[in-house]
Design a protein around this motif. Structure first.
Motif, PDB file in Angstrom:
ATOM      1  N   SER A  87      -3.423   8.546   3.209  1.00 49.73           N
ATOM      2  CA  SER A  87      -4.397   7.980   4.140  1.00 49.73           C
ATOM      3  C   SER A  87      -3.878   7.909   5.579  1.00 49.73           C
ATOM      4  O   SER A  87      -4.554   8.372   6.511  1.00 49.73           O
ATOM      5  CB  SER A  87      -4.812   6.575   3.685  1.00 49.73           C
ATOM      6  N   VAL A  95      -0.663   4.498  -1.621  1.00 49.97           N
ATOM      7  CA  VAL A  95      -1.786   5.240  -1.047  1.00 49.97           C
ATOM      8  C   VAL A  95      -1.546   5.689   0.391  1.00 49.97           C
ATOM      9  O   VAL A  95      -2.238   6.588   0.879  1.00 49.97           O
ATOM     10  CB  VAL A  95      -3.089   4.405  -1.113  1.00 49.97           C
ATOM     11  N   TYR A 130      -8.968   3.811  -9.443  1.00 46.95           N
ATOM     12  CA  TYR A 130      -9.313   2.735 -10.373  1.00 46.95           C
ATOM     13  C   TYR A 130      -9.468   3.365 -11.758  1.00 46.95           C
ATOM     14  O   TYR A 130     -10.578   3.497 -12.271  1.00 46.95           O
ATOM     15  CB  TYR A 130     -10.621   2.048  -9.956  1.00 46.95           C
ATOM     16  N   ARG A 183      -7.901   5.179  -3.141  1.00 46.76           N
ATOM     17  CA  ARG A 183      -7.370   4.237  -4.123  1.00 46.76           C
ATOM     18  C   ARG A 183      -7.940   4.547  -5.508  1.00 46.76           C
ATOM     19  O   ARG A 183      -9.159   4.603  -5.684  1.00 46.76           O
ATOM     20  CB  ARG A 183      -7.723   2.799  -3.745  1.00 46.76           C
ATOM     21  N   ASP A 200      -9.085  -2.333 -13.850  1.00 43.53           N
ATOM     22  CA  ASP A 200      -8.905  -2.231 -12.399  1.00 43.53           C
ATOM     23  C   ASP A 200     -10.234  -2.453 -11.678  1.00 43.53           C
ATOM     24  O   ASP A 200     -10.298  -3.167 -10.671  1.00 43.53           O
ATOM     25  CB  ASP A 200      -8.344  -0.857 -12.038  1.00 43.53           C
ATOM     26  N   SER A 220     -12.101   6.851   0.257  1.00 44.56           N
ATOM     27  CA  SER A 220     -11.078   5.961  -0.287  1.00 44.56           C
ATOM     28  C   SER A 220     -10.212   6.754  -1.267  1.00 44.56           C
ATOM     29  O   SER A 220     -10.730   7.485  -2.120  1.00 44.56           O
ATOM     30  CB  SER A 220     -11.713   4.781  -1.012  1.00 44.56           C
ATOM     31  N   GLU A 253       0.811  -1.217   0.000  1.00 40.53           N
ATOM     32  CA  GLU A 253       0.000   0.000   0.000  1.00 40.53           C
ATOM     33  C   GLU A 253       0.847   1.270   0.000  1.00 40.53           C
ATOM     34  O   GLU A 253       0.370   2.339   0.370  1.00 40.53           O
ATOM     35  CB  GLU A 253      -0.916   0.010   1.227  1.00 40.53           C
ATOM     36  N   ASP A 261      -6.275   2.289   2.441  1.00 42.79           N
ATOM     37  CA  ASP A 261      -6.556   3.311   1.443  1.00 42.79           C
ATOM     38  C   ASP A 261      -7.625   4.302   1.898  1.00 42.79           C
ATOM     39  O   ASP A 261      -8.078   5.122   1.106  1.00 42.79           O
ATOM     40  CB  ASP A 261      -7.001   2.660   0.131  1.00 42.79           C
ATOM     41  N   LYS A 294      -3.776  -8.752  -5.186  1.00 43.83           N
ATOM     42  CA  LYS A 294      -2.442  -8.337  -4.777  1.00 43.83           C
ATOM     43  C   LYS A 294      -1.464  -9.504  -4.682  1.00 43.83           C
ATOM     44  O   LYS A 294      -0.765  -9.675  -3.691  1.00 43.83           O
ATOM     45  CB  LYS A 294      -2.508  -7.595  -3.441  1.00 43.83           C
TER      46      LYS A 294
END
Length: 391
Positions: A60, A56, A264, A262, A269, A260, A53, A142, A377
């Motif tokens: 966060s 991100v 996409y 993260r 994704d 969030s 991670e 995230d 992942k």
């Protein structure tokens, strides 16, 4: 009337039932319930499972460390076998930003029968128990929290005597595909698990949003969380069901300032995010898969098809009924688009988005029967019938 007209009538009837009888799922005003500050703020431990991670965390983790919480609070970030320096980056962010105490640790690879995230959560809860917290905040790596997020969650849990208070974080909507797919993701989730029903004592509906779950520590121990759900791919819903099965009181709603971060950016994704757990949501049942496909076609694809086919064949009944069903569908989607600050012209495109979700669900089943299981992942989780039960 023609067959397409009768099918459109059934679709319209389904939409009227969803509009009036499915817990008003389309409303977006279910926010944190009434709350007041407790006289003494209870101790809280924040558990953050994190695997690769590093991209991100800078957006966060500082928000967690900066929580304006009047009581004792501590953050435990569990590095779940990262290969991108997640753990060291977390320590560096703590040194740079200060704030709440941070502990970074790693449990090693999960044993058979455990998903990696839940094994990390188990390790984090074990570390947290040494601090004797009253509440555990389980949040993803995230998720960025407003400075008063923890304070508001605890106040809501204390005031309403909730064992779980969970918020559906606002997902990122910047790319074209995010605008098309993300609000619909939350809309479909609310349709399956109407938020109003979740908070009703005795109601069977149970769900949580894994990015932000405040859990009473005593409840977690009583419900054997996470051990009781160690193989769950959809861990947030499994957690809520375990708590409610034990008589716990849970609440779920939309978040205003829990986001969030993260991205996409590509359809690929988003496809991977949905397909990794879609068939698990159907309990890996071919019958439920067939029913879901048929339901998506009837509810979301028949209305526009009836409009086109009715207009082409000169069937006013089919065209008008299909248009009415499409109008109800569009109207129920508009509140979610407003919540995500998206333009209303996206609402009539919901049938197209639903067709994408249909294909994602079918792809999830195909991957399951090819023996690939749920992949995320770099890890592929075995099919449930291949996961040993350790009692």
């Amino acid at each position: 009337m023609s067959a397409i007209a009768w099918t459109a009538v059934v679709s319209l009837a389904a939409w009227l039932w969803l509009l009036l009888c499915q817990g008003f799922f389309w409303r977006t005003d279910v926010r944190l319930p009434p709350r007041r500050d407790p006289q003494v703020w209870p101790p809280v431990c924040v558990v953050v499972p994190a695997r690769d991670e590093a991209a991100v965390l800078p957006a966060s983790l500082p928000s967690l460390l900066a929580q304006d919480y009047p009581g004792r609070a501590e953050v435990f970030l569990v590095d779940d076998g990262s290969s991108d320096g997640t753990g060291e980056l977390a320590r560096e962010l703590s040194r740079r930003h200060g704030g709440l105490p941070l502990t970074v640790d790693s449990p090693g690879e999960p044993p058979p029968g455990w998903t990696g995230k839940l094994w990390a959560v188990r390790h984090g809860i074990a570390l947290a128990r040494a601090r004797d917290p009253e509440y555990l905040l389980l949040t993803d790596a995230d998720i960025a929290h407003a400075p008063d997020s923890l304070r508001e969650l605890v106040a809501a849990a204390r005031t309403g005597h909730f064992d779980v208070v969970s918020q559906m974080a606002r997902l990122r909507v910047e790319s074209l595909w995010e605008r098309l797919v993300v609000p619909a993701f939350v809309y479909f989730f609310a349709q399956l698990y109407p938020f109003r029903r979740i908070g009703v004592r005795g109601a069977r509906t149970a769900a949580a949003a894994g990015g932000c779950v405040l859990l009473r520590a005593e409840t977690a121990e009583r419900a054997r969380i996470p051990d009781a759900i160690r193989h769950a791919v959809i861990d947030d819903v499994a957690l809520a069901r375990a708590v409610k099965a034990g008589g716990g009181h849970i609440w779920l709603g939309l978040a205003d300032r829990v986001d969030s971060v993260r991205p996409y950016p590509r359809l690929h994704d988003l496809w991977r995010m949905v397909s990794r757990s879609a068939y698990a949501q159907l309990r890996h049942s071919p019958l439920l898969l067939l029913g879901t496909v048929a339901g998506l076609v009837l509810v979301y694809l028949v209305p526009p098809a009836a409009v086109v086919a009715g207009a082409a064949a000169g069937s006013t009944a089919a065209a008008v009924t299909g248009a009415a069903a499409w109008l109800v569908m569009t109207a129920t989607y508009l509140p979610m688009l407003r919540h995500y600050r998206q333009p209303p012209w996206l609402a009539p495109l919901l049938p197209f988005t639903a067709s994408l979700y249909l294909l994602m669900t079918v792809d999830s089943a195909v991957q399951h029967y090819r023996g690939r299981g749920a992949a995320w992942k770099g890890r592929t989780y075995a099919r449930p019938d291949a996961v040993p039960d350790e009692g």
